[in-house]
Scaffold this active site. Structure first.
Site, short mmCIF file in Angstrom:
data_model
loop_
_atom_site.label_atom_id
_atom_site.label_comp_id
_atom_site.label_asym_id
_atom_site.label_seq_id
_atom_site.Cartn_x
_atom_site.Cartn_y
_atom_site.Cartn_z
N CYS A 14 30.32 44.12 38.89
CA CYS A 14 30.64 45.51 38.64
C CYS A 14 31.66 45.94 39.68
CB CYS A 14 29.38 46.36 38.75
SG CYS A 14 28.07 45.75 37.69
N ARG B 90 36.73 44.30 36.89
CA ARG B 90 35.49 43.67 37.35
C ARG B 90 34.35 43.82 36.35
NH1 ARG B 90 35.22 42.27 42.64
NH2 ARG B 90 32.97 42.30 42.49
N TRP C 83 29.38 45.69 34.35
CA TRP C 83 29.29 44.53 33.46
C TRP C 83 27.80 44.21 33.40
CZ3 TRP C 83 27.85 39.31 33.45
CH2 TRP C 83 28.37 38.55 32.39
N ASN D 185 25.95 46.58 42.42
CA ASN D 185 26.56 45.38 41.86
C ASN D 185 25.67 44.22 42.26
OD1 ASN D 185 28.28 43.39 40.91
ND2 ASN D 185 29.48 43.34 42.80
N GLY D 186 25.27 43.38 41.30
CA GLY D 186 24.43 42.23 41.63
C GLY D 186 23.15 42.27 40.82
N GLU E 154 42.96 23.79 29.45
CA GLU E 154 43.31 25.14 29.91
C GLU E 154 43.98 25.94 28.78
OE1 GLU E 154 42.49 26.94 32.24
OE2 GLU E 154 44.04 28.44 32.51
N LYS F 109 42.39 29.44 27.34
CA LYS F 109 43.14 30.71 27.29
C LYS F 109 43.09 31.31 25.88
CE LYS F 109 44.44 31.39 31.35
NZ LYS F 109 43.13 30.88 31.69
N GLU G 96 39.53 32.68 25.06
CA GLU G 96 39.10 33.91 25.74
C GLU G 96 39.95 35.11 25.36
OE1 GLU G 96 41.00 33.05 30.19
OE2 GLU G 96 39.16 34.18 30.04
N HIS H 250 38.29 8.77 18.24
CA HIS H 250 36.84 8.58 18.32
C HIS H 250 36.07 9.74 17.69
CE1 HIS H 250 37.47 5.03 20.74
NE2 HIS H 250 38.28 5.73 21.53
N LYS I 202 36.08 39.65 35.18
CA LYS I 202 36.98 38.89 36.05
C LYS I 202 36.21 38.07 37.05
CE LYS I 202 40.96 37.73 37.70
NZ LYS I 202 41.69 36.70 36.93
O1 M6R Z 1 37.05 33.48 40.39
P1 M6R Z 1 36.85 32.06 39.92
O2 M6R Z 1 38.10 31.25 40.04
O3 M6R Z 1 35.70 31.39 40.59
O4 M6R Z 1 36.51 32.19 38.38
C1 M6R Z 1 36.16 31.07 37.63
C2 M6R Z 1 36.21 31.36 36.14
O5 M6R Z 1 35.30 32.37 35.81
C3 M6R Z 1 37.61 31.80 35.70
O6 M6R Z 1 38.57 30.84 36.04
C4 M6R Z 1 37.65 32.02 34.18
O7 M6R Z 1 37.46 30.82 33.52
C5 M6R Z 1 38.98 32.67 33.79
N1 M6R Z 1 38.76 33.96 33.23
C6 M6R Z 1 39.74 31.91 32.76
O8 M6R Z 1 40.98 32.50 32.48
#
Ligand code: M6R
Length: 631
Positions: free
Chosen positions: A2, A27, A78, A104-105, A500, A504, A507, A523, A626
């Site tokens: 959060c 966040r 969140w 937060n937490g 990757e 992207k 998400e 395979h 994030k």
């Molecule tokens: O802050 P971090 O690098 O530890 O975060 C890890 C993942 O949550 C982060 O890379 C996530 O996969 C991204 N949103 C992808 O774009």
């Protein structure tokens, strides 16, 4: 995950907190709320959904006098405990309405505390763990007042700090808590355990926030709180203690980026801005790390050369995009350093009982420095006596604090949920660490290290050139917006790039996408290929790794033969590949191990543009946050 903001001072607190929340919305953004103290009352407003919903509600309430106040706290959420509803949004009030708390937490012992409070006839109005803290704080404040403490008005803030200390001593889990008490109008108290919190030092005013971007337009002087500390802010000052009340200190620092760095800078989305910033982010991450003779200098790494010579195995542990950076690093480290290197998903790491000891080097990679899965893996490794080196973008966050050494990526704030510049700067940091290890272990000669370094130094310009010619990729994205699936294939470092690219797209565009090691297609996954299925193929450089490149070209032919529409990413000069490409994306020439710095970038743009064409919120995709501070 959060976002938290607190303010006390002479200016309109409500607006300052709302502005801060806007900067922290990355966040968490499933609900938002504020509490303002004014004229001996706490006014609160909270709404499910994005911050705009809260702002609208505040405008509608303007008539009934929601005050600007001079003390306020705000929260963007969140959800963890309790769904994202108005009722569960923060702040949470005590039953008597005199205390407001944001959090937060996760409070792990909340069920026990809730049962205990309910046994004393406290009625809960939300499903959150946070509400316990509000009721507990109100009870402690009552008890302190009844015991005669704080009779003078000047003792009010101290009373609030003591109340908070008593509460947090009872809590288990991870938390940043901020609280205000209506009887202590010019103070905000906060506590931190395993969750981020920074203080902004102003002139006659002070700030609290999950990260500095919330208050950077007001002050660039900050104090990073340590673990298990309580901080009290008033217009007159900042007081820090530990949870027992013993005086403590935080780490003072100057923020060297400005508010404009946290703005969109004319781009439609933060993500596009952050993609465009990648050349500079790479250059900044290389800055100061290279001696005049081209040798690697890693000043912030507090492990001795002997420690690093003693390493006989490397584990790289991370999540999501950071994990993909780690996968690339494995190829570089094993090739350059000639020691075994394993890459692990942080969420899996400690559950399989990995074999670690003093001679294991664990590299944790995290943009935010707060990812709970990565943090727990780090702690597990430390318990096993492994040495931990963090690659992180967020100064003062928990992961670097708990590591034996840290190499900061200098990517600047990454606001979009989808990681872009964090990824390329993580790659650079991994390359630097690999070269450093090779250098001090004597497995690469100085001129070999210098040769790689000069190639790295050339990448910002090459990337600028690449970014200047992305119009075709944008047009392709518009064309692909209705595809039902997009597949990605690659070999060697092209494999993590394929993963990757798929991540992207998933998400951001909410499309089915998968990345494969190109050799694995036969395979099983090749059965997915249908007439017109888009397949993105990451082709290695023909220079030096011709065999690898030829194998990928064979894989492209295999998918084409089954009807795939091929989108081929290949190095300039590799003209022979044109024959197999329905769409060709040309990237500048780069040594094979460094190629992900180039080949990933068109995939970022592809995903961003497809998401935008499908009408999605590019910077804040659904269901995501994030910074993922829960396991
Ligand atoms: O802050 P971090 O690098 O530890 O975060 C890890 C993942 O949550 C982060 O890379 C996530 O996969 C991204 N949103 C992808 O774009």
């Amino acid at each position: 995950m959060c976002g938290i903001v607190g303010y006390v001072g002479g200016r309109p607190a409500l607006q300052i907190v709302l502005d801060g929340l806007r900067r922290l919305e990355y966040r968490g953004y499933d609900s938002a709320g504020i509490a303002v103290i004014d004229n001996s009352v706490i006014l609160t407003e909270k709404k499910a959904g994005k911050l705009a919903n809260l702002e609208k509600a505040l405008v509608e309430r303007a008539g009934d006098g929601i005050s600007v106040g001079s003390t306020a706290i705000g929260h963007t959420r969140w959800a963890t405990h309790g769904g994202p509803t108005d009722r569960n949004a923060h702040p949470h009030l005590s039953a008597d309405g005199r205390v407001a708390v944001i959090h937060n937490g996760i409070i792990e012992n909340f069920a026990r505390l809730r049962a205990e409070l309910e046994a004393t006839s406290v009625e809960f109005v939300s499903d959150t763990d946070t509400e316990c803290a509000a009721h507990l704080l109100a009870a402690e404040m009552r008890a302190l007042r009844e015991a005669g403490a704080g009779a003078g008005a000047e003792d009010g803030p101290q009373l609030l700090a003591e109340g908070m200390r008593r509460v947090v001593r009872r809590l288990e889990g991870a938390f940043t808590l901020l609280a205000v008490d209506v009887e202590v109008p010019d103070a905000v108290v906060a506590a931190r355990r395993n969750s981020p919190l920074v203080v902004g030092r102003g002139d006659g005013e002070n700030f609290l926030a999950s990260d500095v971007s919330a208050f950077i337009e007001h002050t660039r002087e900050a104090v990073e709180l340590g673990q298990d500390q309580v901080v009290l802010i008033t217009p007159a000052g900042i007081e820090i203690t530990d949870f027992t009340g013993a005086p403590a200190t935080g780490k003072e620092f100057h923020i060297d980026w400005d508010a404009s760095a946290a703005e969109k800078g004319g781009y439609d989305y933060f993500m596009l801005k952050e993609i465009a910033e990648q050349p500079q982010a790479i250059a900044d991450t290389l800055l100061g790390r290279l001696s005049e003779r081209g040798e690697i200098v890693l000043d912030e790494v507090r492990l001795t050369d002997q420690d690093l010579r003693d390493v006989d195995k490397v584990f790289i542990v991370a999540c999501g995009t950071s994990y993909h950076a780690g996968m690339v690093a494995k190829y570089a480290i094993e090739h350059w350093v000639r020691i075994p290197c394993e890459v692990e998903l942080a969420s899996e790491f400690r559950y399989r009982d990995p074999i670690l000891d003093r001679s294991t080097l664990m590299i944790v990679i995290s943009q935010s420095g707060e990812t709970m899965d990565t943090l727990m893996a780090l702690r597990h490794a430390k318990e096993q006596k492994a040495r931990v080196l963090a690659i992180c973008n967020t100064n003062g966050s928990t992961i670097p604090r708990e590591s034996d050494a840290v190499l900061y990526t200098h990517g600047g704030p990454e606001i979009a949920v989808a990681s872009t510049k964090a990824f390329v700067t993580q790659l650079v940091a991994c390359y630097l660490i690999g070269l450093h290890l090779a250098q001090i272990r004597g497995v690469m000669y100085a001129d070999e290290v210098a040769a790689v370094v000069s190639k790295l130094q050339a990448t910002p310009d090459a990337l600028r050139e690449l970014l200047g010619g992305m119009e075709d990729v944008r047009a392709l994205a518009r064309d692909l917006r209705t595809a039902s699936t997009i597949l990605f294939i690659g070999r060697h470092v092209g494999f993590p790039v394929a993963l990757e690219g798929a991540l992207k797209l998933k998400e951001l565009a909410y499309m089915h996408a998968e990345g494969f090691a190109a050799g694995e297609l036969k395979h099983g996954p090749i059965a997915l290929i249908d007439e017109g299925t888009p397949v993105v193929c990451v082709v290695p450089s023909p220079a030096g790794r011709g065999v690898l490149r030829d194998k990928v070209v064979s894989n492209i032919q295999e998918v084409r033969a089954r009807g795939a529409r091929t989108i081929v990413i290949a190095e300039e000069g590799d003209d022979a590949v044109r024959a197999y490409a329905d769409h060709l994306i040309v990237v500048p020439r780069t040594p094979t191990l460094l190629a992900p710095l180039m080949t990933t970038v068109p995939l970022q743009i592809l995903a961003c543009e497809i998401a935008a064409a499908r009408g999605h919120d590019v910077d804040q995709p659904r269901n995501l946050a994030k910074s993922v501070t829960v396991e």
